[in-house]
Design a protein around this motif. Structure first.
Motif, mmCIF file in Angstrom:
data_model
loop_
_atom_site.group_PDB
_atom_site.id
_atom_site.type_symbol
_atom_site.label_atom_id
_atom_site.label_comp_id
_atom_site.label_asym_id
_atom_site.label_seq_id
_atom_site.Cartn_x
_atom_site.Cartn_y
_atom_site.Cartn_z
ATOM 1 N N ASP A 108 9.408 -3.473 -4.515
ATOM 2 C CA ASP A 108 7.857 -3.646 -4.436
ATOM 3 C C ASP A 108 7.614 -4.665 -3.661
ATOM 4 O O ASP A 108 8.341 -5.590 -3.231
ATOM 5 C CB ASP A 108 7.218 -3.745 -5.776
ATOM 6 C CG ASP A 108 5.308 -3.466 -5.705
ATOM 7 O OD1 ASP A 108 5.018 -3.015 -4.731
ATOM 8 O OD2 ASP A 108 4.780 -3.884 -6.677
ATOM 9 N N SER A 159 0.604 -3.165 -3.228
ATOM 10 C CA SER A 159 1.557 -3.551 -4.036
ATOM 11 C C SER A 159 1.482 -3.653 -5.568
ATOM 12 O O SER A 159 2.217 -3.300 -6.419
ATOM 13 C CB SER A 159 2.530 -4.969 -3.727
ATOM 14 O OG SER A 159 3.231 -4.580 -2.302
ATOM 15 N N VAL A 209 8.231 1.307 -3.129
ATOM 16 C CA VAL A 209 6.604 1.345 -2.966
ATOM 17 C C VAL A 209 6.272 1.928 -1.826
ATOM 18 O O VAL A 209 5.096 2.444 -1.623
ATOM 19 C CB VAL A 209 6.170 -0.261 -2.824
ATOM 20 C CG1 VAL A 209 6.952 -1.075 -1.525
ATOM 21 C CG2 VAL A 209 4.726 -0.271 -2.658
#
Length: 336
Positions: free
Chosen positions: A182, A192, A246
Protein backbone atom coordinates in the motif's frame (compact mmCIF):
# COMPACT_ATOMS: atom_id res chain seq x y z
CA UNK A 1 -7.92 36.16 -45.79
CA UNK A 2 -10.45 33.51 -46.76
CA UNK A 3 -13.80 33.96 -45.01
CA UNK A 4 -16.68 31.64 -44.24
CA UNK A 5 -18.64 33.42 -46.98
CA UNK A 6 -15.95 32.45 -49.50
CA UNK A 7 -16.25 28.80 -48.46
CA UNK A 8 -20.04 28.96 -48.71
CA UNK A 9 -19.88 30.41 -52.23
CA UNK A 10 -17.37 27.77 -53.40
CA UNK A 11 -19.46 24.93 -51.95
CA UNK A 12 -22.77 26.33 -53.12
CA UNK A 13 -24.28 26.45 -49.64
CA UNK A 14 -25.16 29.06 -47.04
CA UNK A 15 -22.64 30.36 -44.47
CA UNK A 16 -24.85 28.75 -41.79
CA UNK A 17 -24.34 25.33 -43.39
CA UNK A 18 -20.57 25.88 -43.41
CA UNK A 19 -20.78 26.77 -39.72
CA UNK A 20 -22.73 23.57 -39.03
CA UNK A 21 -20.06 21.49 -40.78
CA UNK A 22 -17.23 23.23 -38.90
CA UNK A 23 -18.98 22.60 -35.58
CA UNK A 24 -19.76 18.99 -36.54
CA UNK A 25 -23.53 19.32 -36.27
CA UNK A 26 -25.16 15.95 -36.98
CA UNK A 27 -28.00 17.20 -39.22
CA UNK A 28 -25.94 17.85 -42.36
CA UNK A 29 -26.20 15.52 -45.35
CA UNK A 30 -23.00 13.57 -45.95
CA UNK A 31 -22.81 14.80 -49.55
CA UNK A 32 -23.11 18.43 -48.41
CA UNK A 33 -20.56 17.89 -45.64
CA UNK A 34 -18.03 16.45 -48.10
CA UNK A 35 -18.56 19.38 -50.49
CA UNK A 36 -17.99 21.92 -47.72
CA UNK A 37 -14.90 20.10 -46.40
CA UNK A 38 -13.48 19.97 -49.92
CA UNK A 39 -13.99 23.73 -50.32
CA UNK A 40 -12.36 24.36 -46.94
CA UNK A 41 -9.34 22.31 -48.04
CA UNK A 42 -9.05 23.89 -51.48
CA UNK A 43 -9.33 27.45 -50.13
CA UNK A 44 -7.10 26.65 -47.11
CA UNK A 45 -9.70 28.16 -44.81
CA UNK A 46 -8.75 28.56 -41.14
CA UNK A 47 -11.31 29.04 -38.38
CA UNK A 48 -10.67 32.18 -36.30
CA UNK A 49 -10.87 30.38 -32.98
CA UNK A 50 -10.27 33.49 -30.85
CA UNK A 51 -13.10 35.39 -32.54
CA UNK A 52 -15.46 32.43 -32.24
CA UNK A 53 -14.66 32.03 -28.55
CA UNK A 54 -15.36 35.70 -27.90
CA UNK A 55 -18.66 35.47 -29.76
CA UNK A 56 -19.93 32.27 -28.13
CA UNK A 57 -18.24 32.48 -24.73
CA UNK A 58 -17.06 28.90 -25.26
CA UNK A 59 -13.76 27.32 -26.32
CA UNK A 60 -15.13 23.88 -27.12
CA UNK A 61 -12.41 22.43 -24.92
CA UNK A 62 -12.50 20.95 -21.42
CA UNK A 63 -9.48 20.29 -19.25
CA UNK A 64 -8.49 16.99 -17.67
CA UNK A 65 -5.82 17.31 -14.98
CA UNK A 66 -4.31 14.06 -13.72
CA UNK A 67 -1.42 13.34 -11.33
CA UNK A 68 0.77 11.40 -13.79
CA UNK A 69 0.06 10.77 -17.45
CA UNK A 70 2.54 7.88 -17.69
CA UNK A 71 0.54 5.61 -15.35
CA UNK A 72 -1.63 3.05 -17.17
CA UNK A 73 -4.69 3.83 -15.05
CA UNK A 74 -4.71 7.52 -15.94
CA UNK A 75 -4.09 6.76 -19.60
CA UNK A 76 -7.08 4.42 -19.65
CA UNK A 77 -9.24 6.96 -17.81
CA UNK A 78 -8.21 9.76 -20.18
CA UNK A 79 -9.10 7.65 -23.23
CA UNK A 80 -12.59 7.05 -21.83
CA UNK A 81 -13.11 10.75 -21.04
CA UNK A 82 -11.95 11.78 -24.53
CA UNK A 83 -14.40 9.31 -26.09
CA UNK A 84 -17.34 10.57 -24.03
CA UNK A 85 -16.41 14.24 -24.54
CA UNK A 86 -16.33 13.74 -28.31
CA UNK A 87 -19.99 12.75 -28.12
CA UNK A 88 -20.65 16.25 -26.76
CA UNK A 89 -18.49 17.87 -29.51
CA UNK A 90 -15.83 18.73 -26.94
CA UNK A 91 -12.08 18.34 -27.12
CA UNK A 92 -9.98 17.46 -24.09
CA UNK A 93 -6.73 19.17 -23.06
CA UNK A 94 -4.72 16.97 -20.70
CA UNK A 95 -2.22 18.28 -18.20
CA UNK A 96 -0.14 16.68 -15.48
CA UNK A 97 -0.28 18.00 -11.93
CA UNK A 98 2.64 15.93 -10.62
CA UNK A 99 0.43 14.58 -7.81
CA UNK A 100 1.00 17.86 -5.96
CA UNK A 101 -1.28 20.44 -4.37
CA UNK A 102 0.47 23.21 -6.30
CA UNK A 103 -0.09 21.47 -9.62
CA UNK A 104 -3.77 20.95 -8.89
CA UNK A 105 -4.22 24.60 -7.91
CA UNK A 106 -2.47 25.64 -11.15
CA UNK A 107 -4.96 23.55 -13.14
CA UNK A 108 -7.82 25.29 -11.34
CA UNK A 109 -6.27 28.67 -12.19
CA UNK A 110 -6.02 27.81 -15.90
CA UNK A 111 -9.67 26.86 -15.94
CA UNK A 112 -10.56 30.03 -14.06
CA UNK A 113 -8.81 32.07 -16.74
CA UNK A 114 -11.23 30.52 -19.26
CA UNK A 115 -8.71 28.48 -21.22
CA UNK A 116 -11.25 25.67 -20.76
CA UNK A 117 -15.03 25.57 -20.65
CA UNK A 118 -14.73 23.30 -17.61
CA UNK A 119 -12.25 21.14 -15.73
CA UNK A 120 -12.19 17.52 -14.57
CA UNK A 121 -9.58 17.39 -11.82
CA UNK A 122 -8.18 14.15 -10.42
CA UNK A 123 -7.08 15.15 -6.94
CA UNK A 124 -4.25 13.75 -4.89
CA UNK A 125 -2.70 16.80 -3.25
CA UNK A 126 -5.76 18.87 -2.34
CA UNK A 127 -7.32 18.08 1.02
CA UNK A 128 -10.28 19.08 3.19
CA UNK A 129 -8.49 22.29 4.25
CA UNK A 130 -8.60 23.44 0.60
CA UNK A 131 -12.38 23.27 0.31
CA UNK A 132 -12.77 27.05 0.03
CA UNK A 133 -10.41 27.13 -2.95
CA UNK A 134 -12.95 25.04 -4.85
CA UNK A 135 -15.67 27.67 -4.49
CA UNK A 136 -15.20 28.82 -8.06
CA UNK A 137 -17.53 30.40 -10.61
CA UNK A 138 -16.68 27.99 -13.43
CA UNK A 139 -17.52 24.29 -13.92
CA UNK A 140 -15.28 21.84 -12.04
CA UNK A 141 -15.74 18.12 -11.35
CA UNK A 142 -13.47 16.33 -8.90
CA UNK A 143 -12.27 12.78 -9.52
CA UNK A 144 -10.72 11.34 -6.40
CA UNK A 145 -10.94 10.40 -2.77
CA UNK A 146 -9.91 13.30 -0.60
CA UNK A 147 -12.65 15.94 -0.82
CA UNK A 148 -16.08 14.54 -0.09
CA UNK A 149 -17.88 17.61 1.26
CA UNK A 150 -16.54 20.17 -1.19
CA UNK A 151 -18.65 22.69 -3.11
CA UNK A 152 -18.22 20.97 -6.50
CA UNK A 153 -19.43 17.75 -8.12
CA UNK A 154 -17.45 14.66 -7.16
CA UNK A 155 -17.00 11.27 -8.84
CA UNK A 156 -15.33 8.78 -6.51
CA UNK A 157 -14.06 5.21 -6.61
CA UNK A 158 -15.42 2.52 -4.27
CA UNK A 159 -12.07 2.33 -2.50
CA UNK A 160 -12.91 0.75 0.84
CA UNK A 161 -15.60 -1.51 -0.62
CA UNK A 162 -13.37 -2.67 -3.48
CA UNK A 163 -10.42 -3.33 -1.19
CA UNK A 164 -12.64 -5.32 1.15
CA UNK A 165 -13.90 -7.42 -1.78
CA UNK A 166 -10.34 -8.01 -3.05
CA UNK A 167 -9.13 -9.20 0.35
CA UNK A 168 -12.24 -11.32 0.86
CA UNK A 169 -11.59 -12.96 -2.52
CA UNK A 170 -8.11 -14.00 -1.37
CA UNK A 171 -9.57 -15.44 1.83
CA UNK A 172 -12.22 -17.33 -0.15
CA UNK A 173 -9.42 -18.79 -2.29
CA UNK A 174 -7.84 -20.25 0.84
CA UNK A 175 -5.41 -17.52 1.92
CA UNK A 176 -4.94 -17.10 5.67
CA UNK A 177 -1.90 -14.81 5.77
CA UNK A 178 -2.82 -11.90 3.48
CA UNK A 179 -0.20 -9.21 2.95
CA UNK A 180 -0.86 -5.66 1.77
CA UNK A 181 1.35 -3.51 -0.47
CA UNK A 182 0.00 0.00 0.00
CA UNK A 183 0.96 3.65 -0.15
CA UNK A 184 2.09 5.53 2.95
CA UNK A 185 -0.37 6.14 5.79
CA UNK A 186 -0.18 9.88 6.56
CA UNK A 187 -3.29 10.23 8.69
CA UNK A 188 -5.24 11.68 5.76
CA UNK A 189 -8.17 10.37 3.73
CA UNK A 190 -6.73 9.22 0.41
CA UNK A 191 -6.65 6.16 -1.84
CA UNK A 192 -4.07 4.40 0.33
CA UNK A 193 -5.87 4.94 3.64
CA UNK A 194 -9.27 3.96 2.23
CA UNK A 195 -7.97 0.75 0.68
CA UNK A 196 -6.05 -0.04 3.87
CA UNK A 197 -9.34 0.30 5.79
CA UNK A 198 -11.06 -2.09 3.40
CA UNK A 199 -8.24 -4.62 3.82
CA UNK A 200 -8.48 -4.46 7.62
CA UNK A 201 -12.28 -4.77 7.53
CA UNK A 202 -12.08 -7.93 5.39
CA UNK A 203 -9.60 -9.52 7.79
CA UNK A 204 -11.91 -8.73 10.72
CA UNK A 205 -14.92 -10.17 8.88
CA UNK A 206 -13.00 -13.40 8.23
CA UNK A 207 -11.79 -13.65 11.82
CA UNK A 208 -8.16 -13.43 10.72
CA UNK A 209 -5.61 -11.60 12.90
CA UNK A 210 -3.97 -8.45 11.61
CA UNK A 211 -0.17 -8.75 11.43
CA UNK A 212 1.60 -5.40 10.85
CA UNK A 213 4.60 -7.31 9.49
CA UNK A 214 2.48 -8.16 6.45
CA UNK A 215 1.94 -4.51 5.50
CA UNK A 216 4.57 -3.22 3.09
CA UNK A 217 4.21 0.55 2.56
CA UNK A 218 5.73 2.21 -0.50
CA UNK A 219 6.22 5.91 -1.24
CA UNK A 220 5.22 5.78 -4.91
CA UNK A 221 2.68 3.47 -6.53
CA UNK A 222 5.02 2.18 -9.25
CA UNK A 223 5.97 -1.22 -10.62
CA UNK A 224 9.51 -0.76 -9.33
CA UNK A 225 8.40 -0.14 -5.76
CA UNK A 226 5.80 -2.91 -5.98
CA UNK A 227 8.54 -5.37 -6.97
CA UNK A 228 10.82 -4.15 -4.18
CA UNK A 229 8.01 -4.45 -1.61
CA UNK A 230 7.26 -8.03 -2.70
CA UNK A 231 10.92 -8.95 -2.33
CA UNK A 232 10.95 -7.41 1.18
CA UNK A 233 7.89 -9.42 2.17
CA UNK A 234 9.44 -12.61 0.81
CA UNK A 235 12.62 -12.02 2.74
CA UNK A 236 10.97 -10.97 6.01
CA UNK A 237 10.22 -14.48 7.21
CA UNK A 238 6.67 -13.47 8.14
CA UNK A 239 5.08 -16.05 5.87
CA UNK A 240 2.17 -15.10 3.62
CA UNK A 241 0.01 -16.80 1.04
CA UNK A 242 -1.85 -13.84 -0.46
CA UNK A 243 -1.10 -10.23 -1.43
CA UNK A 244 -3.55 -7.41 -2.04
CA UNK A 245 -1.88 -4.56 -3.94
CA UNK A 246 -3.26 -1.03 -3.80
CA UNK A 247 -3.18 -0.70 -7.61
CA UNK A 248 -2.67 -2.96 -10.61
CA UNK A 249 0.55 -1.11 -11.48
CA UNK A 250 1.92 -2.06 -8.06
CA UNK A 251 0.59 -5.61 -8.45
CA UNK A 252 2.35 -6.16 -11.79
CA UNK A 253 5.59 -5.12 -10.10
CA UNK A 254 4.81 -7.46 -7.20
CA UNK A 255 4.47 -10.40 -9.62
CA UNK A 256 8.03 -9.68 -10.74
CA UNK A 257 9.31 -9.38 -7.17
CA UNK A 258 7.70 -12.64 -6.10
CA UNK A 259 9.14 -14.45 -9.12
CA UNK A 260 12.58 -13.03 -8.29
CA UNK A 261 12.15 -14.49 -4.79
CA UNK A 262 11.31 -17.96 -6.09
CA UNK A 263 7.63 -17.77 -5.18
CA UNK A 264 5.11 -19.07 -7.71
CA UNK A 265 1.82 -17.23 -8.35
CA UNK A 266 -0.78 -18.53 -7.67
CA UNK A 267 0.66 -21.83 -6.35
CA UNK A 268 2.63 -20.35 -3.44
CA UNK A 269 1.08 -16.87 -3.23
CA UNK A 270 -2.12 -15.46 -4.70
CA UNK A 271 -2.13 -11.81 -5.87
CA UNK A 272 -4.90 -9.31 -6.62
CA UNK A 273 -4.77 -5.66 -7.65
CA UNK A 274 -7.15 -2.76 -8.08
CA UNK A 275 -8.13 -0.74 -11.23
CA UNK A 276 -8.39 -3.51 -13.85
CA UNK A 277 -5.99 -1.81 -16.25
CA UNK A 278 -5.71 -3.44 -19.67
CA UNK A 279 -2.13 -4.61 -19.05
CA UNK A 280 -3.29 -6.89 -16.22
CA UNK A 281 -5.05 -9.23 -18.62
CA UNK A 282 -1.72 -9.87 -20.40
CA UNK A 283 0.67 -10.28 -17.47
CA UNK A 284 1.94 -13.79 -16.69
CA UNK A 285 0.02 -14.95 -14.78
CA UNK A 286 -2.90 -12.70 -15.73
CA UNK A 287 -3.86 -10.42 -12.86
CA UNK A 288 -7.06 -10.60 -10.81
CA UNK A 289 -8.36 -7.13 -10.05
CA UNK A 290 -11.16 -4.85 -8.89
CA UNK A 291 -12.82 -3.15 -11.87
CA UNK A 292 -14.28 0.25 -10.88
CA UNK A 293 -15.99 0.71 -14.28
CA UNK A 294 -13.84 3.37 -15.92
CA UNK A 295 -16.37 3.98 -18.68
CA UNK A 296 -19.14 4.76 -16.19
CA UNK A 297 -16.88 7.05 -14.15
CA UNK A 298 -15.80 8.92 -17.29
CA UNK A 299 -19.35 9.23 -18.56
CA UNK A 300 -20.58 10.50 -15.20
CA UNK A 301 -17.76 13.05 -14.83
CA UNK A 302 -18.26 14.46 -18.33
CA UNK A 303 -22.03 14.43 -17.86
CA UNK A 304 -21.76 16.39 -14.60
CA UNK A 305 -19.43 18.89 -16.29
CA UNK A 306 -21.66 19.42 -19.35
CA UNK A 307 -24.65 20.07 -17.09
CA UNK A 308 -22.65 22.63 -15.12
CA UNK A 309 -21.56 24.32 -18.36
CA UNK A 310 -25.23 24.61 -19.37
CA UNK A 311 -26.04 26.41 -16.09
CA UNK A 312 -24.28 29.59 -17.22
CA UNK A 313 -26.42 32.53 -16.15
CA UNK A 314 -28.85 30.30 -14.23
CA UNK A 315 -29.15 29.20 -10.62
CA UNK A 316 -26.63 26.50 -9.73
CA UNK A 317 -27.81 23.12 -8.50
CA UNK A 318 -26.43 21.61 -5.29
CA UNK A 319 -23.16 19.63 -5.65
CA UNK A 320 -23.60 16.01 -6.72
CA UNK A 321 -21.59 12.99 -5.63
CA UNK A 322 -21.32 9.66 -7.43
CA UNK A 323 -19.50 6.57 -6.17
CA UNK A 324 -18.88 4.10 -8.98
CA UNK A 325 -20.01 0.48 -8.59
CA UNK A 326 -17.36 -2.20 -9.06
CA UNK A 327 -16.90 -5.82 -10.05
CA UNK A 328 -14.22 -8.37 -9.24
CA UNK A 329 -12.37 -9.88 -12.19
CA UNK A 330 -10.82 -13.22 -11.21
CA UNK A 331 -7.87 -14.30 -13.37
CA UNK A 332 -4.88 -16.62 -13.05
CA UNK A 333 -3.09 -14.78 -10.23
CA UNK A 334 -5.72 -15.96 -7.73
CA UNK A 335 -6.29 -19.33 -9.39
CA UNK A 336 -9.17 -18.05 -11.53
Amino acid sequence: MVTIQDVAKAAGVSPMTVSHVINDHPHVKSETRERVLRAIDELDYRVNVAARNLRTGRTGTIGLAVPEIDRPYYGQLAAEIIKVAAGHHLRVAIEQTGASREGELAALALSRNRLYDGLILSTVGLGPADTDLLRVDHPVVILGERIFDGPVDHVAMPNSEGARAATRHLVERGCRRVALIDGPQRGEVDVSSLRYDGYREALDEAGLPFDPRLVAPIEQLTMEQGAAAARRLAGSGGGFDGVFCVTDTVAIGALRGLADSGLRVPHDVKVIGFDNIAEGAYSVPSLSSIDPDHALMAGTAVGFLVKRMAEKGRARQAPREFVSPFSLVARESTGG
